[in-house]
Design an enzyme around this catalytic site. Sequence first.
Site, PDB file in Angstrom:
ATOM      1  N   ALA A 137       0.806  -1.224   0.000  1.00 44.50           N
ATOM      2  CA  ALA A 137       0.000   0.000   0.000  1.00 44.50           C
ATOM      3  C   ALA A 137       0.836   1.269   0.000  1.00 44.50           C
ATOM      4  CB  ALA A 137      -0.924  -0.003   1.214  1.00 44.50           C
ATOM      5  N   ALA A 138       2.117   1.164  -0.281  1.00 46.10           N
ATOM      6  CA  ALA A 138       2.983   2.344  -0.196  1.00 46.10           C
ATOM      7  C   ALA A 138       2.520   3.455  -1.139  1.00 46.10           C
ATOM      8  CB  ALA A 138       4.421   1.961  -0.502  1.00 46.10           C
ATOM      9  N   GLY A 139       2.223   3.093  -2.387  1.00 44.95           N
ATOM     10  CA  GLY A 139       1.816   4.107  -3.348  1.00 44.95           C
ATOM     11  C   GLY A 139       0.502   4.761  -2.992  1.00 44.95           C
ATOM     12  N   ASP A 140      -0.459   3.967  -2.534  1.00 44.11           N
ATOM     13  CA  ASP A 140      -1.761   4.525  -2.154  1.00 44.11           C
ATOM     14  C   ASP A 140      -1.648   5.395  -0.910  1.00 44.11           C
ATOM     15  OD1 ASP A 140      -3.004   3.231  -4.272  1.00 44.11           O
ATOM     16  OD2 ASP A 140      -3.370   1.422  -3.097  1.00 44.11           O
TER      17      ASP A 140
END
Length: 295
Positions: A240-243
């Site tokens: 979930a890093a990008g989100d």
Amino acid sequence: MISVFGSANMDLVAYVAQAPRTGETVTGRAFRTIPGGKGANQAIAAARAGGRVAFLGAVGDDGFGAEMRATLAGAGVDVRGLRQVSGSSGIAHIVVDDDGGNSIIVVPGANGTITGPSGDDLAAIAGSQALLLQLELPMEAVIGAAQAAQVSGAPVILTPAPARPLPEELLDAVTLIVPNEHEAAAITGASGAEEALDALLKRVPEAVITLGAAGALYGSRSGERLRVAAVPVKAVDTTAAGDTFVGALAVARGEGLAPAEALRFASAAAALSVQREGASTSMPDRAEIDAFLRG
């Protein structure tokens, strides 16, 4: 209010030492079901980062749908725009290896039934300070939401994932595009981040390319360009890093932070998230982000 028009999936996550190759069977060390989906993830990330957030999307009439609704509401997200349809909710089958890398298969389920924003969606978008979009809904729905925001004057922040060709009618309504380096290369055909940024700025007013451990690169048509370093941390799960980055970035921009400060805020949120397992379960709250930046 930040509106997020996007997908809600139940993540079915298997943790392994090394992801299997084609035809190979491996033994995992753990399995978890975690509410996710790029839209729901960004909504939760923005809410935890201090934003007022409304989620617009769909879930099925199954147990996964009920759990995802409860998770969004529990994070402080307004779920009045989360419709329920007959059939299964979207799911994502995720394999996470011991280096924190992941591979993902998405089955759209209820997300695939959204062919455009409803009347209630349009009203929510019209009252928004910003609209967050991704590409896990049908393209015609994404375009419809983007054009509605353009009419109302709300900035549109697009995460072009999963990467696919982007119609000009969509990009004409986008204010800021936020791909990772692989998505930027797929969209533009460029071999490097700087070249990809140049190509993106011919199509949209602002762009951020996230570069993982190398940080993030920002540019605008006004000529501003900067790179923000990533915070060095040990990644446990990058799912979930990008989100998390995009949700926090939307909050920072809404609070009027300059690009450099907004990117640092988003990078801190992402750095916190990769040190924890899961998607929605890994996202930090505002107090954690502020403390991390002070430290």
